[in-house]
Design an enzyme around this catalytic site. Structure first.
Site, PDB file in Angstrom:
ATOM      1  CB  SER A 127      -3.814  13.630  -9.112  1.00 42.45           C
ATOM      2  OG  SER A 127      -3.287  14.915  -9.322  1.00 42.45           O
TER       3      SER A 127
ATOM      4  CB  THR B 205       0.323  13.776  -3.910  1.00 43.83           C
ATOM      5  OG1 THR B 205      -0.329  12.514  -3.904  1.00 43.83           O
ATOM      6  CG2 THR B 205       0.151  14.461  -2.584  1.00 43.83           C
TER       7      THR B 205
ATOM      8  CB  THR C  69      -3.407  13.183  -2.744  1.00 41.71           C
ATOM      9  OG1 THR C  69      -3.401  12.421  -3.944  1.00 41.71           O
ATOM     10  CG2 THR C  69      -3.635  12.238  -1.580  1.00 41.71           C
TER      11      THR C  69
ATOM     12  NE  ARG D 140      -3.653   3.735  -1.509  1.00 43.89           N
ATOM     13  CZ  ARG D 140      -2.969   4.802  -1.914  1.00 43.89           C
ATOM     14  NH1 ARG D 140      -3.568   5.975  -1.987  1.00 43.89           N
ATOM     15  NH2 ARG D 140      -1.711   4.694  -2.238  1.00 43.89           N
ATOM     16  CB  VAL D 141      -5.516   5.916   4.135  1.00 44.39           C
ATOM     17  CG1 VAL D 141      -4.714   7.161   4.488  1.00 44.39           C
ATOM     18  CG2 VAL D 141      -6.993   6.119   4.470  1.00 44.39           C
ATOM     19  N   GLY D 142      -3.397   6.428   1.523  1.00 41.65           N
ATOM     20  CA  GLY D 142      -2.003   6.390   1.102  1.00 41.65           C
ATOM     21  C   GLY D 142      -1.087   7.082   2.089  1.00 41.65           C
ATOM     22  CG  ASP D 143       2.296   8.775   0.269  1.00 43.53           C
ATOM     23  OD1 ASP D 143       1.218   8.661  -0.352  1.00 43.53           O
ATOM     24  OD2 ASP D 143       3.288   9.369  -0.195  1.00 43.53           O
TER      25      ASP D 143
ATOM     26  CB  THR E 285       4.346  12.762  -5.192  1.00 42.31           C
ATOM     27  OG1 THR E 285       3.262  12.485  -6.077  1.00 42.31           O
ATOM     28  CG2 THR E 285       5.628  12.897  -5.997  1.00 42.31           C
ATOM     29  N   GLY E 286       3.797   9.735  -5.442  1.00 42.31           N
ATOM     30  CA  GLY E 286       4.021   8.426  -6.037  1.00 42.31           C
ATOM     31  C   GLY E 286       3.231   7.349  -5.313  1.00 42.31           C
TER      32      GLY E 286
ATOM     33  N   GLY F 259       1.976   5.501  -2.718  1.00 40.64           N
ATOM     34  CA  GLY F 259       2.035   5.811  -1.291  1.00 40.64           C
ATOM     35  C   GLY F 259       2.445   4.656  -0.407  1.00 40.64           C
TER      36      GLY F 259
HETATM   37  N1  ASP Z   1       1.007   9.370  -2.983  1.00 40.66           N
HETATM   38  C1  ASP Z   1      -0.365   9.350  -3.421  1.00 40.66           C
HETATM   39  C2  ASP Z   1      -1.042   8.178  -2.816  1.00 40.66           C
HETATM   40  O1  ASP Z   1      -0.452   7.111  -2.771  1.00 40.66           O
HETATM   41  C3  ASP Z   1      -0.556   9.318  -4.886  1.00 40.66           C
HETATM   42  C4  ASP Z   1       0.422  10.040  -5.764  1.00 40.66           C
HETATM   43  O2  ASP Z   1       1.161  10.889  -5.296  1.00 40.66           O
HETATM   44  O3  ASP Z   1       0.465   9.730  -6.969  1.00 40.66           O
HETATM   45  O4  ASP Z   1      -2.191   8.302  -2.442  1.00 40.66           O
END
Ligand code: ASP
Length: 335
Positions: free
Chosen positions: A75, A193, A211, A221-224, A244-245, A247
């Site tokens: 991850s 993350t 991450t 794609r770009v997350g949080d 985390t999670g 995003g």
């Molecule tokens: N927050 C991360 C993202 O969305 C992934 C994760 O933390 O599981 O890229």
């Protein structure tokens, strides 16, 4: 006319001075917190960096580099699960409490995204470089080219391709959006993350977040995680937060900026994390069913908070003696 009293009243009205004064005495010495159980090894590296006389930025960078280099961690960094076109792309941000910020998104062929993010902060007038530009900047800065896709991660991607619904939606750890079926929120194979927050004896703070993002995400794609105020936010005298999670759910509410704003208004780190999770749940209703989002916060006094949507979010806390504990955050929903 401005006098001392009116300045203090003004600060209190902004929530800057009064709430902290009401809290317990500051913790003595340094403190490091990070997301997930694998954060324990990262905290140890961060603690060692501080002990060796490194700065807070040195500490959070050293910590973030541990999972980035770990081939068993799918991850973060090397051996991260690729996007759905088979490319491993990394997102990272680093931040101090004096407005220093550097970030990269969709970085390729470079293990230590966090170190490239720090170079963005220290060697460019910018805060975020993305994609090809970020990768070229890494080369210019002397970071070596490295294929991040390991045979194990490639196999997982090929397996996923056989069954995936190839639709333009974000993948999630639950499989709800066509993500891998074998992973569960907070599970060992989950695509999480690492977010780290560190404080020194004086209550100064810094943070880092890195991450490979969601497994088999859409290309681009770009997350949080690399976004200031989403994956990470740190403010001098108030505290910091990381997430985390899934995003998208954090980004749409500027999650960590909201946590720190709540702390500025007087909420404890714990209450501030709870507030943003409840807000996401209210705002999104059924759309976040089965979705994991977790927040971790630390203030300059050493108070820690953590809260999440679903059970399973763990975090690591290292105290001034270097002792690390892994704790489980309370969640809004039951399993
Ligand atoms: N927050 C991360 C993202 O969305 C992934 C994760 O933390 O599981 O890229």
């Amino acid at each position: 006319m401005t006098n001392r009293r009116s300045v203090l009243t003004g600060l209190a009205a902004l929530g800057a001075a009064a709430p902290l004064a009401a809290r317990p005495a500051p913790a003595k010495g340094a403190m490091i917190v990070s997301t997930w159980d694998f954060g324990a090894a990262a905290n140890d590296a961060a603690f060692a960096a501080m002990k060796a006389g490194g700065s807070l930025l040195d500490a959070v960078e050293a910590g973030a580099k541990v999972p980035e280099a770990d081939p068993a961690n799918h991850s973060v960094g090397y051996s991260g699960y690729p996007d759905r076109d088979g490319h491993v792309t990394l997102d990272a941000v680093i931040m101090d409490d004096a407005g220093g910020v550097g970030a990269v998104a969709a970085l390729e062929d470079t293990i230590h995204a966090i170190s490239v993010a720090r170079r963005v902060m220290e060697r460019t007038p910018h805060t975020l470089l993305v994609g090809e530009g970020a990768t070229r900047f890494a080369r210019d800065q002397g970071f070596t080219t490295r294929n991040l896709l390991t045979p194990e991660a490639e196999q997982a991607w090929r397996d996923w391709l056989k069954t995936a619904h190839y639709s333009p939606a974000a993948n999630s750890e639950t499989g709800t959006y066509g993500g891998p079926r074998h992973v569960t929120p907070g599970g060992a194979l989950d695509h999480d993350t690492i977010g780290l927050l560190a404080r020194d004896r004086a209550g100064r703070m810094a943070g880092a977040c890195t991450t490979s993002g969601m497994a088999f995400k859409m290309r681009g794609r770009v997350g949080d995680s690399p976004q200031v105020g989403a994956g990470l936010y740190v403010e001098r005298g108030i505290g910091g937060a990381t997430s985390t999670g899934l995003g998208e759910e954090v980004t749409r509410v500027s999650g960590t900026a909201r946590v720190v704003a709540s702390m500025r208004a007087g909420l404890s780190p714990q209450k501030a994390c709870e507030e943003v999770v409840r807000h996401i749940a209210r705002l999104r209703g059924d759309a976040i069913k089965g979705v994991q989002v977790g927040f971790l916060a630390l203030d300059p006094r050493g108070d820690v908070g953590a809260f999440c949507l679903l059970p399973g979010f763990t975090y690591a806390v290292t105290d001034a003696t270097g002792r690390t504990s892994v704790l489980t955050a309370p969640s809004l929903f039951a399993a």
